[in-house]
Design a protein around this motif. Structure first.
Motif, PDB file in Angstrom:
ATOM      1  N   ARG A 351       0.833  -1.208   0.000  1.00 40.93           N
ATOM      2  CA  ARG A 351       0.000   0.000   0.000  1.00 40.93           C
ATOM      3  C   ARG A 351       0.867   1.257   0.000  1.00 40.93           C
ATOM      4  NH1 ARG A 351      -4.024   2.904  -1.724  1.00 40.93           N
ATOM      5  NH2 ARG A 351      -4.920   4.330  -0.173  1.00 40.93           N
ATOM      6  N   ASP A 352       1.953   1.260   0.765  1.00 41.95           N
ATOM      7  CA  ASP A 352       2.867   2.406   0.788  1.00 41.95           C
ATOM      8  C   ASP A 352       3.445   2.667  -0.601  1.00 41.95           C
ATOM      9  OD1 ASP A 352       2.598   2.818   3.550  1.00 41.95           O
ATOM     10  OD2 ASP A 352       4.191   1.370   4.003  1.00 41.95           O
ATOM     11  N   LYS A 353       3.805   1.599  -1.289  1.00 39.79           N
ATOM     12  CA  LYS A 353       4.410   1.752  -2.622  1.00 39.79           C
ATOM     13  C   LYS A 353       3.391   2.249  -3.637  1.00 39.79           C
ATOM     14  CE  LYS A 353       7.933  -1.744  -1.671  1.00 39.79           C
ATOM     15  NZ  LYS A 353       8.455  -3.083  -1.992  1.00 39.79           N
ATOM     16  N   GLU A 354       2.138   1.863  -3.480  1.00 39.88           N
ATOM     17  CA  GLU A 354       1.081   2.370  -4.364  1.00 39.88           C
ATOM     18  C   GLU A 354       0.891   3.866  -4.164  1.00 39.88           C
ATOM     19  OE1 GLU A 354      -2.270  -0.002  -3.359  1.00 39.88           O
ATOM     20  OE2 GLU A 354      -1.629  -1.746  -4.544  1.00 39.88           O
ATOM     21  N   ILE A 355       0.936   4.300  -2.910  1.00 37.16           N
ATOM     22  CA  ILE A 355       0.820   5.736  -2.610  1.00 37.16           C
ATOM     23  C   ILE A 355       2.009   6.489  -3.186  1.00 37.16           C
ATOM     24  CG2 ILE A 355       0.828   7.436  -0.754  1.00 37.16           C
ATOM     25  CD1 ILE A 355      -0.705   5.402   0.960  1.00 37.16           C
ATOM     26  N   ASN A 356       3.222   5.918  -3.025  1.00 37.15           N
ATOM     27  CA  ASN A 356       4.419   6.547  -3.600  1.00 37.15           C
ATOM     28  C   ASN A 356       4.261   6.772  -5.102  1.00 37.15           C
ATOM     29  OD1 ASN A 356       5.671   6.500  -1.082  1.00 37.15           O
ATOM     30  ND2 ASN A 356       6.767   4.592  -1.504  1.00 37.15           N
ATOM     31  N   LYS A 357       3.768   5.749  -5.784  1.00 39.80           N
ATOM     32  CA  LYS A 357       3.602   5.828  -7.237  1.00 39.80           C
ATOM     33  C   LYS A 357       2.570   6.882  -7.611  1.00 39.80           C
ATOM     34  CE  LYS A 357       2.753   2.925 -11.301  1.00 39.80           C
ATOM     35  NZ  LYS A 357       2.461   1.544 -11.771  1.00 39.80           N
ATOM     36  N   ALA A 358       1.503   6.953  -6.829  1.00 34.89           N
ATOM     37  CA  ALA A 358       0.423   7.892  -7.136  1.00 34.89           C
ATOM     38  C   ALA A 358       0.869   9.346  -6.978  1.00 34.89           C
ATOM     39  CB  ALA A 358      -0.778   7.610  -6.244  1.00 34.89           C
ATOM     40  N   ILE A 359       1.725   9.611  -6.008  1.00 35.90           N
ATOM     41  CA  ILE A 359       2.156  10.995  -5.767  1.00 35.90           C
ATOM     42  C   ILE A 359       3.517  11.302  -6.379  1.00 35.90           C
ATOM     43  CG2 ILE A 359       0.805  11.096  -3.646  1.00 35.90           C
ATOM     44  CD1 ILE A 359       3.365  10.760  -2.032  1.00 35.90           C
ATOM     45  N   GLY A 360       4.089  10.325  -7.104  1.00 35.45           N
ATOM     46  CA  GLY A 360       5.370  10.555  -7.766  1.00 35.45           C
ATOM     47  C   GLY A 360       6.561  10.591  -6.841  1.00 35.45           C
ATOM     48  N   ARG A 361       6.478   9.862  -5.730  1.00 38.02           N
ATOM     49  CA  ARG A 361       7.569   9.827  -4.760  1.00 38.02           C
ATOM     50  C   ARG A 361       8.336   8.519  -4.876  1.00 38.02           C
ATOM     51  NH1 ARG A 361       5.789  10.153   1.405  1.00 38.02           N
ATOM     52  NH2 ARG A 361       4.952   8.079   0.872  1.00 38.02           N
ATOM     53  N   ILE A 366      17.753   3.051  -2.731  1.00 41.83           N
ATOM     54  CA  ILE A 366      18.444   3.488  -3.948  1.00 41.83           C
ATOM     55  C   ILE A 366      17.658   3.010  -5.154  1.00 41.83           C
ATOM     56  CG2 ILE A 366      20.638   3.551  -5.180  1.00 41.83           C
ATOM     57  CD1 ILE A 366      20.836   4.620  -2.338  1.00 41.83           C
ATOM     58  N   GLY A 367      17.204   3.938  -5.986  1.00 40.74           N
ATOM     59  CA  GLY A 367      16.317   3.617  -7.098  1.00 40.74           C
ATOM     60  C   GLY A 367      16.987   2.842  -8.219  1.00 40.74           C
ATOM     61  N   PRO A 368      16.187   2.246  -9.115  1.00 38.74           N
ATOM     62  CA  PRO A 368      16.714   1.456 -10.236  1.00 38.74           C
ATOM     63  C   PRO A 368      17.661   2.277 -11.109  1.00 38.74           C
ATOM     64  CG  PRO A 368      14.338   1.151 -10.015  1.00 38.74           C
ATOM     65  CD  PRO A 368      14.717   2.275  -9.097  1.00 38.74           C
ATOM     66  N   GLY A 369      18.791   1.667 -11.469  1.00 38.06           N
ATOM     67  CA  GLY A 369      19.736   2.293 -12.375  1.00 38.06           C
ATOM     68  C   GLY A 369      20.517   3.462 -11.804  1.00 38.06           C
ATOM     69  N   THR A 370      20.327   3.783 -10.539  1.00 40.45           N
ATOM     70  CA  THR A 370      21.025   4.917  -9.928  1.00 40.45           C
ATOM     71  C   THR A 370      22.467   4.549  -9.592  1.00 40.45           C
ATOM     72  OG1 THR A 370      19.110   6.089  -9.061  1.00 40.45           O
ATOM     73  CG2 THR A 370      21.141   6.294  -7.804  1.00 40.45           C
ATOM     74  N   GLN A 371      23.376   5.497  -9.814  1.00 43.34           N
ATOM     75  CA  GLN A 371      24.794   5.303  -9.497  1.00 43.34           C
ATOM     76  C   GLN A 371      25.193   6.277  -8.383  1.00 43.34           C
ATOM     77  OE1 GLN A 371      27.332   5.003 -13.181  1.00 43.34           O
ATOM     78  NE2 GLN A 371      25.400   5.529 -14.201  1.00 43.34           N
ATOM     79  N   VAL A 372      25.836   5.746  -7.346  1.00 37.54           N
ATOM     80  CA  VAL A 372      26.256   6.572  -6.219  1.00 37.54           C
ATOM     81  C   VAL A 372      27.723   6.275  -5.911  1.00 37.54           C
ATOM     82  CG1 VAL A 372      25.783   7.280  -3.844  1.00 37.54           C
ATOM     83  CG2 VAL A 372      23.921   6.367  -5.253  1.00 37.54           C
ATOM     84  N   ARG A 373      28.499   7.340  -5.728  1.00 38.04           N
ATOM     85  CA  ARG A 373      29.918   7.161  -5.403  1.00 38.04           C
ATOM     86  C   ARG A 373      30.343   8.197  -4.375  1.00 38.04           C
ATOM     87  NH1 ARG A 373      34.994   8.889  -7.333  1.00 38.04           N
ATOM     88  NH2 ARG A 373      34.027  10.264  -8.876  1.00 38.04           N
ATOM     89  N   CYS A 387      19.509   8.194 -11.153  1.00 39.78           N
ATOM     90  CA  CYS A 387      20.230   9.358 -10.618  1.00 39.78           C
ATOM     91  C   CYS A 387      21.738   9.114 -10.729  1.00 39.78           C
ATOM     92  CB  CYS A 387      19.844   9.604  -9.161  1.00 39.78           C
ATOM     93  SG  CYS A 387      18.106  10.012  -8.913  1.00 39.78           S
ATOM     94  N   ARG A 388      22.494  10.210 -10.764  1.00 37.95           N
ATOM     95  CA  ARG A 388      23.965  10.138 -10.763  1.00 37.95           C
ATOM     96  C   ARG A 388      24.455  11.009  -9.606  1.00 37.95           C
ATOM     97  NH1 ARG A 388      26.803   8.637 -15.315  1.00 37.95           N
ATOM     98  NH2 ARG A 388      28.349  10.267 -14.942  1.00 37.95           N
ATOM     99  N   PRO A 420      14.608  13.270  -6.518  1.00 34.26           N
ATOM    100  CA  PRO A 420      13.758  12.879  -7.644  1.00 34.26           C
ATOM    101  C   PRO A 420      14.510  12.084  -8.725  1.00 34.26           C
ATOM    102  CG  PRO A 420      13.506  15.208  -7.097  1.00 34.26           C
ATOM    103  CD  PRO A 420      14.708  14.720  -6.354  1.00 34.26           C
ATOM    104  N   ASP A 421      13.744  11.393  -9.565  1.00 34.57           N
ATOM    105  CA  ASP A 421      14.311  10.647 -10.691  1.00 34.57           C
ATOM    106  C   ASP A 421      15.213  11.534 -11.529  1.00 34.57           C
ATOM    107  OD1 ASP A 421      12.706   8.612  -9.827  1.00 34.57           O
ATOM    108  OD2 ASP A 421      11.289   8.685 -11.512  1.00 34.57           O
ATOM    109  N   GLY A 422      16.333  10.944 -11.995  1.00 31.04           N
ATOM    110  CA  GLY A 422      17.217  11.633 -12.920  1.00 31.04           C
ATOM    111  C   GLY A 422      18.080  12.727 -12.333  1.00 31.04           C
TER     112      GLY A 422
END
Length: 425
Positions: A351-361, A366-373, A387-388, A420-422
């Motif tokens: 349910r939390d993840k559905e709310i996240n998706k609905a509000i764009g959060r 660490i999100g998919p494809g994100t690189q952190v160094r 994200c980079r 946010p994404d990107g």
């Protein structure tokens, strides 16, 4: 009969560790994936048989109170306590702690009710494993009024530490606080006889105070019978001229982790094949809050020189030279290189993840494809997809923005931040 009170100095605002101290006291900062900084001195005390422990602090104490009250519970047979003493107003005092000595002075009435014979003063932001029982034994054998734990250092490392001048019997003649890189301090070199007796390495010519002291109770009362605010700058130099002050040479690993760089490097070092501080020493364990979490689950990821704490779910591409804290979420294709991610305080439901998706959060972690160094990711952070962070080397050494900070060239994403994404940092 002797009775030793251990007093852990929790520090003030913890400005050198900001923004990790933005919402918590310095002793409550997460360390090593699952511990808190305060667990280090408390564990040293418990492992050495000293179970009467006070922790002095004054800023953001709520999480520290919760951690200590839920972790350190001694039964009625073994006895002992760990108690937080935050700055408080009384009829005699209505202001903040002005320094380390002032903090102890303002809590003296709490300590006197315990009728101690000795005090052991410890710092809350150091990494070491020390036999404090041996430290106390040497103090008693010497007949000293005060004993200061000291570690051998070279000239470069002496810059920002308190340097001791010893005689051949181990008594302290003089104390020099933070001499800096340019001052000639040759007169403070360890005497040849002392160096040979204590088997001190040739390249380490000076003894630095570790900020760990044993006081006879009467000596401490006399040493605080003034307006001096700080032990290192004022009380110790004064007592050297009036009391028997001795050095106890400690040659094991010791590190001040009160700065962002030292904190970051000390944490990442835990994941190396031969760390300076060994978390796997079961004779001297580090105690912390019991969470009863499940094992970490690695669905797909390349791990190299990395630690993963319990309760994590990892689907990333790679985790290298990094620490993964409790309940960390590393999503598909994410990469971590020289990163300490502290994890989260809870799991998200469907349910939390559905709310996240609905509000764009973004979801926690660490999100998919994100690189952190080269970054510290604080608790319960949400970093979006692709994200980079720290991948490009053209960012400033010190900088502050809405959702991140840079200190000593290390990127810090503060607690509960949303990236946010990107995003590129």
């Amino acid at each position: 009969m002797t009775k030793i009170l251990s007093v852990v100095l929790g520090g003030g605002k913890g400005s050198r560790l900001y923004p990790l101290t933005k919402e918590r006291a310095k002793p409550a900062v997460p360390f090593g994936g699952k511990f808190r900084l305060v667990d280090i001195p408390i564990s040293n005390c418990i492992n050495s048989g000293f179970r009467n422990i006070f922790v002095l602090t004054q800023f953001n104490t709520a999480s520290l109170h919760f951690h200590i009250s839920s972790t350190y519970r001694f039964d009625t047979f073994s006895g002992g306590f760990v108690e937080v003493l935050a700055a408080e107003q009384t009829f005699d005092n209505d202001d903040w702690y002005m320094g380390t000595a002032d903090a102890v002075r303002k809590n003296a009435f709490h300590f006197h009710s315990q009728e101690p014979t000795h005090y052991m003063i410890l710092s809350g932001d150091q990494l070491y494993r020390m036999d404090l029982q041996d430290f106390f034994k040497k103090h008693m054998e010497s007949g000293a009024d005060v004993t200061i734990a000291a570690t051998p250092v070279n000239r470069k490392n002496a810059d920002q530490l308190g340097i001791l001048q010893l005689d051949n019997k181990g008594y302290i003649n003089s104390f020099l606080e933070k001499p800096g890189p340019d001052k000639n301090i040759d007169e403070y070199k360890i005497p040849a006889l002392r160096k040979k007796t204590d088997a001190i390495p040739e390249h380490k010519d000076y003894l630095a105070s570790m900020g760990i002291y044993i006081f006879n109770a009467e000596a401490l009362d006399k040493g605080l019978d003034n307006d001096f605010a700080d032990f290192g700058k004022e009380v110790i130099p004064m007592m050297i001229n009036k009391s028997r002050v001795r050095a106890h040479v400690y040659k094991g690993y010791w590190e001040d982790i009160g700065t962002i760089r030292n904190f970051f490097e000390s944490n990442l070092n835990l994941a190396t094949p031969r760390p300076f501080f060994n978390l796997y020493d079961m004779e001297y364990p580090i105690y912390t809050h019991r969470r009863d979490l499940p094992p970490s689950k690695v669905n797909s990821c390349h791990f190299h020189r990395a630690l993963a704490s319990e309760g994590s779910i990892i689907n990333g591409e790679s985790v290298v030279d990094s620490l993964v804290g409790v309940r960390s979420f590393i999503h598909r294709g994410a990469t971590l290189d020289h990163v300490y991610i502290m994890g989260a305080d809870l799991y998200e439901t469907t349910r939390d993840k559905e709310i996240n998706k609905a509000i764009g959060r973004p979801n926690l972690g660490i999100g998919p494809g994100t690189q952190v160094r080269k970054a510290i990711i604080d608790k319960s952070v949400r970093i979006g997809q692709d994200c980079r962070i720290g991948i490009d080397d053209n960012y400033r050494a010190d900088f502050e923005a809405e959702h991140y900070y840079i200190r000593d060239g290390i990127i810090i994403i503060p607690k509960k931040a949303i990236i946010p994404d990107g995003t590129v940092i």
